[in-house]
Each structure stands twice: as C-alpha cells, then as structure tokens.
Write a protein that holds these residues in place. Structure first.
Motif, PDB file in Angstrom:
ATOM      1  N   LYS A  45      -3.883  12.073 -16.303  1.00 36.28           N
ATOM      2  CA  LYS A  45      -5.093  11.278 -16.096  1.00 36.28           C
ATOM      3  C   LYS A  45      -5.580  11.452 -14.651  1.00 36.28           C
ATOM      4  N   MET A  46      -6.884  11.569 -14.506  1.00 38.67           N
ATOM      5  CA  MET A  46      -7.468  11.758 -13.189  1.00 38.67           C
ATOM      6  C   MET A  46      -7.431  10.461 -12.373  1.00 38.67           C
ATOM      7  N   VAL A  47      -7.212  10.620 -11.072  1.00 35.96           N
ATOM      8  CA  VAL A  47      -7.266   9.512 -10.125  1.00 35.96           C
ATOM      9  C   VAL A  47      -8.521   9.646  -9.271  1.00 35.96           C
ATOM     10  N   LEU A  48      -8.656  10.807  -8.627  1.00 32.00           N
ATOM     11  CA  LEU A  48      -9.867  11.079  -7.837  1.00 32.00           C
ATOM     12  C   LEU A  48     -10.036  12.578  -7.687  1.00 32.00           C
ATOM     13  N   SER A  49     -11.253  12.954  -7.338  1.00 31.79           N
ATOM     14  CA  SER A  49     -11.545  14.364  -7.052  1.00 31.79           C
ATOM     15  C   SER A  49     -12.415  14.416  -5.805  1.00 31.79           C
ATOM     16  N   VAL A  50     -12.331  15.527  -5.090  1.00 32.58           N
ATOM     17  CA  VAL A  50     -13.173  15.751  -3.905  1.00 32.58           C
ATOM     18  C   VAL A  50     -13.792  17.127  -4.055  1.00 32.58           C
ATOM     19  N   ILE A  51     -15.090  17.153  -4.226  1.00 32.30           N
ATOM     20  CA  ILE A  51     -15.823  18.410  -4.397  1.00 32.30           C
ATOM     21  C   ILE A  51     -16.885  18.489  -3.307  1.00 32.30           C
ATOM     22  N   SER A  52     -16.827  19.582  -2.522  1.00 31.54           N
ATOM     23  CA  SER A  52     -17.732  19.771  -1.382  1.00 31.54           C
ATOM     24  C   SER A  52     -17.643  18.605  -0.411  1.00 31.54           C
ATOM     25  N   GLY A  53     -16.429  18.035  -0.265  1.00 37.15           N
ATOM     26  CA  GLY A  53     -16.217  16.958   0.690  1.00 37.15           C
ATOM     27  C   GLY A  53     -16.624  15.591   0.199  1.00 37.15           C
ATOM     28  N   VAL A  54     -17.113  15.516  -1.060  1.00 36.84           N
ATOM     29  CA  VAL A  54     -17.563  14.224  -1.613  1.00 36.84           C
ATOM     30  C   VAL A  54     -16.515  13.711  -2.603  1.00 36.84           C
ATOM     31  N   PRO A  55     -15.867  12.570  -2.299  1.00 39.80           N
ATOM     32  CA  PRO A  55     -14.838  12.049  -3.219  1.00 39.80           C
ATOM     33  C   PRO A  55     -15.450  11.253  -4.374  1.00 39.80           C
ATOM     34  N   GLU A  56     -14.793  11.303  -5.506  1.00 39.41           N
ATOM     35  CA  GLU A  56     -15.162  10.471  -6.651  1.00 39.41           C
ATOM     36  C   GLU A  56     -13.877   9.862  -7.228  1.00 39.41           C
ATOM     37  N   VAL A  57     -13.890   8.550  -7.380  1.00 43.26           N
ATOM     38  CA  VAL A  57     -12.708   7.828  -7.842  1.00 43.26           C
ATOM     39  C   VAL A  57     -12.916   7.408  -9.291  1.00 43.26           C
ATOM     40  N   TRP A  58     -11.892   7.575 -10.106  1.00 47.69           N
ATOM     41  CA  TRP A  58     -11.972   7.179 -11.510  1.00 47.69           C
ATOM     42  C   TRP A  58     -11.900   5.653 -11.645  1.00 47.69           C
ATOM     43  N   PHE A  97      -4.330  10.083   0.072  1.00 42.75           N
ATOM     44  CA  PHE A  97      -5.080   8.887  -0.303  1.00 42.75           C
ATOM     45  C   PHE A  97      -4.109   7.715  -0.379  1.00 42.75           C
ATOM     46  N   SER A  98      -4.630   6.546  -0.104  1.00 48.35           N
ATOM     47  CA  SER A  98      -3.845   5.308  -0.133  1.00 48.35           C
ATOM     48  C   SER A  98      -4.233   4.508  -1.356  1.00 48.35           C
ATOM     49  N   LEU A  99      -3.214   4.031  -2.042  1.00 48.00           N
ATOM     50  CA  LEU A  99      -3.422   3.193  -3.216  1.00 48.00           C
ATOM     51  C   LEU A  99      -3.077   1.762  -2.816  1.00 48.00           C
ATOM     52  N   LEU A 100      -4.051   0.878  -2.872  1.00 48.32           N
ATOM     53  CA  LEU A 100      -3.892  -0.493  -2.394  1.00 48.32           C
ATOM     54  C   LEU A 100      -3.499  -1.430  -3.522  1.00 48.32           C
ATOM     55  N   GLY A 101      -2.872  -2.561  -3.140  1.00 45.57           N
ATOM     56  CA  GLY A 101      -2.539  -3.591  -4.122  1.00 45.57           C
ATOM     57  C   GLY A 101      -1.747  -3.059  -5.288  1.00 45.57           C
ATOM     58  N   LYS A 104       0.854  -1.192   0.000  1.00 42.67           N
ATOM     59  CA  LYS A 104       0.000   0.000   0.000  1.00 42.67           C
ATOM     60  C   LYS A 104       0.886   1.238   0.000  1.00 42.67           C
ATOM     61  N   ALA A 105       0.525   2.229  -0.817  1.00 39.36           N
ATOM     62  CA  ALA A 105       1.268   3.485  -0.878  1.00 39.36           C
ATOM     63  C   ALA A 105       0.384   4.624  -0.375  1.00 39.36           C
ATOM     64  N   LEU A 106       0.899   5.421   0.543  1.00 40.59           N
ATOM     65  CA  LEU A 106       0.183   6.574   1.069  1.00 40.59           C
ATOM     66  C   LEU A 106       0.762   7.833   0.435  1.00 40.59           C
ATOM     67  N   LEU A 107      -0.070   8.552  -0.307  1.00 39.14           N
ATOM     68  CA  LEU A 107       0.350   9.780  -0.979  1.00 39.14           C
ATOM     69  C   LEU A 107      -0.345  10.961  -0.312  1.00 39.14           C
ATOM     70  N   GLU A 111     -10.280   3.282 -13.122  1.00 42.80           N
ATOM     71  CA  GLU A 111      -9.041   2.509 -13.025  1.00 42.80           C
ATOM     72  C   GLU A 111      -8.593   2.296 -11.585  1.00 42.80           C
ATOM     73  N   TYR A 112      -9.066   3.176 -10.685  1.00 47.48           N
ATOM     74  CA  TYR A 112      -8.608   3.137  -9.299  1.00 47.48           C
ATOM     75  C   TYR A 112      -9.704   2.749  -8.310  1.00 47.48           C
ATOM     76  N   LYS A 113     -10.858   2.412  -8.817  1.00 48.86           N
ATOM     77  CA  LYS A 113     -11.959   2.017  -7.931  1.00 48.86           C
ATOM     78  C   LYS A 113     -11.621   0.734  -7.177  1.00 48.86           C
ATOM     79  N   ASN A 114     -12.152   0.659  -5.969  1.00 50.14           N
ATOM     80  CA  ASN A 114     -12.017  -0.513  -5.082  1.00 50.14           C
ATOM     81  C   ASN A 114     -10.595  -0.741  -4.577  1.00 50.14           C
ATOM     82  N   ARG A 115      -9.682   0.195  -4.850  1.00 53.01           N
ATOM     83  CA  ARG A 115      -8.353   0.074  -4.261  1.00 53.01           C
ATOM     84  C   ARG A 115      -7.774   1.440  -3.899  1.00 53.01           C
ATOM     85  N   THR A 116      -8.681   2.377  -3.653  1.00 55.43           N
ATOM     86  CA  THR A 116      -8.286   3.721  -3.247  1.00 55.43           C
ATOM     87  C   THR A 116      -9.032   4.106  -1.975  1.00 55.43           C
TER      88      THR A 116
END
Length: 300
Positions: A76-89, A106-110, A50-53, A91-96
């Motif tokens: 390329k987008m990884v994730l965004s947080v707008i008004s406190g609500v995160p959205e994951v792209w 954010f932590s990138l798993l696996g 796991k990597a913590l960025l 390619e990175y779903k279920n491991r961010t």
C-alpha cells in the motif's frame, strides 16, 4: 561529497494525472524486480510517538525533476514525490512530514499500533527515455504500547501460613510475559492469563503467587513486552510471635515493672511481719521474766 547534476526532461506522458498514477504503479511493480541496492533498518517506538524513516539516498536538488521517490507499506502506498512535489495517501494525511534534506526521509506522527510493519523506499531516475530503479531501502517499524506499572493485591489465604497475591497490568503491546522473582530467582506463579482486545489489540495479563507467611519476602512482579519491561515490588514481613499465656506461667515470671513492684511489696511485707513477730517475742519474754521476779519477791 559533490554531485554532478545533469537535468533531463520528464516524460510527456506524466503530464496527464490519470496516466501519471497508472505509470507510477506500473513502474513501482516493475522496479521491485530491478533492485540495485537495499538497506534494511529497524525503528522501535511507542504509541503516540513520532517515527523517522530514512530512505538513505542523496542527490542534488537540481535532480528532483528526474527522480521519483515512493514510500509504501507492504503493498500500500504511503506517499510519493514526483518532480519534488510530495503527495500523501489519505490514510497518512495530516500526520506525515516529508524531509527532502534528510535523505528523503519522512516522519510518521501520532503512531498507532496498525502503523507497525515494513516500509519500503523506492527511488527511480529518468535515464535513456524511461525511469529505472536506482535505490531501494526497507525499514521495519515496531510500535509498542507501554504497560503501566503493575498492580499487586493480596488475594486471601488458601491455607494456614500461606498467602496469595495477584499481579495485574493492562493496556500494553506486544504480547507480554510475566515472571515472579525473589532475590534473582524465578518463582512458580499460578493462574497466569493473557488476553487481547480484538479492536485495540492491547493486552491484559495477570498472575498469582502463593508464599509462606512465616518468612520475610521481597518479591518482584516483572512484565516483559518487546524490548521494554515494567515491574512492581511486594514486601512481606512475618508477623510477630504471640506472647505466652499468663495462666500457664509460674508466679512472678512475668516481665515488666508491675512484677518488680509486686516482688518488692512481697518482700517488704515479709520483712515487716518478721520484725513485728520478733518484737512480740521479745516483749513476751520480758513480760514472763518480770512476772516470775515479782512472784519470788512476794514469797520472800
């Protein structure tokens, strides 16, 4: 450190999902040319870890509605947080895992090899009717695949008193370098090859070494890759010398209890023969003397 929070209304334009994303990318591209601060960090991890960025930016929770956080890798987008609500792209779903409390990191798993690269965190704040870039952080993520312990095998004898060994390892990343070492001194290897699988990107490396078998050797195969390394030791003990040819040795020059017994028996036999011979001579002399005495007595 205390934060002074003053809430501001988000732009009505962002209420429409399609326009929200168009506005997001436009602001992101424009914001890259309006950087007010930046920190370059480095993170090195292995495959499947796991990597913590960290974005390395703090603001109070009440200000989430006027802030936007964008994490991207290169373009390329990884994730965004707008008004406190995160959205994951996708390619990175279920491991961010996004952590607001930890400097918007954010932590990138696996981790996989393709995750390596430069990640950028862009923070925008709503000021004066528009969003402006307030902070930017770049983090260089290095991902390696650890090589297993090398395998050393004997590969025949190219000539008399010369033996060849081979060191082999596979399944690592980044590109490795192999060295043969003995007592801290680097030896000259031969037939060194490095190959990379085009799909997995993993490397395979092998090398051979010739050495003189008439000496003892303690050899290390040392493989470096990135900031890590693996090694294996090979020990060689020179073979014992052949015993001398018995046919070429002089009598009684052998070593061992049989030689001692033979020598003892030899001297005993000589002694017995000498004693018997001495007794026979004595008896013979007595017999001759007695006969002479008998003849003289008869003649008188």
């Amino acid at each position: 450190m205390a934060y002074s929070c003053q809430l501001m209304q988000e732009s009505p334009l962002l209420g429409f999902p399609r326009l929200r994303f168009i506005h997001l990318f436009v602001l992101l591209l424009v914001g890259l040319f309006q950087i007010s601060s930046g920190i370059v960090g480095q993170v090195s991890k292995s495959v499947r870890e796991k990597a913590l960025l960290s974005c390395d930016y703090k603001f109070c929770s009440e200000e989430q509605s006027i802030h936007r956080i964008y994490w991207q890798k290169h373009d390329k987008m990884v994730l965004s947080v707008i008004s406190g609500v995160p959205e994951v792209w996708p390619e990175y779903k279920n491991r961010t895992v996004y952590d607001i409390a930890n400097n918007y990191s954010f932590s990138l798993l696996g981790l996989i090899l393709s995750d390596r690269g430069t990640y950028t965190c862009v923070v925008q704040r709503y000021e004066g009717g528009s969003y402006v870039v307030k902070h930017l952080t770049t983090v260089e993520l290095s991902v390696r695949a650890d090589f297993p312990t090398p395998n050393i095998t004997e590969s025949g004898n190219p000539s008399a008193d010369i033996k060849r060994i081979t060191c082999f390892a596979s399944g690592g990343f980044p590109k490795p370098r192999l060295s043969w070492l003995e007592n801290g001194r680097e030896l000259n290897g031969i037939n060194t090859t490095i190959s990379q699988d085009p799909e997995s990107e993993l490397y395979t490396i092998s090398s051979q070494l010739d050495f003189n078998t008439t000496y003892d050797h303690f050899i290390d195969c040392f493989i470096e890759y990135g900031d890590a390394h693996v090694s294996q030791n090979f020990t060689w003990e020179k073979p014992p010398e052949d015993p001398p040819d018995e046919k070429q040795t002089i009598p009684f020059a052998w070593a061992g209890s049989d030689a001692v017994k033979a020598i003892i028996i030899f001297f005993i036999a000589i002694t017995v023969i000498a004693v018997i011979a001495a007794i026979a001579i004595i008896i013979f002399c007595i017999t001759v003397k007695f006969r002479k005495h008998s003849i003289t007595y008869i003649c008188n």
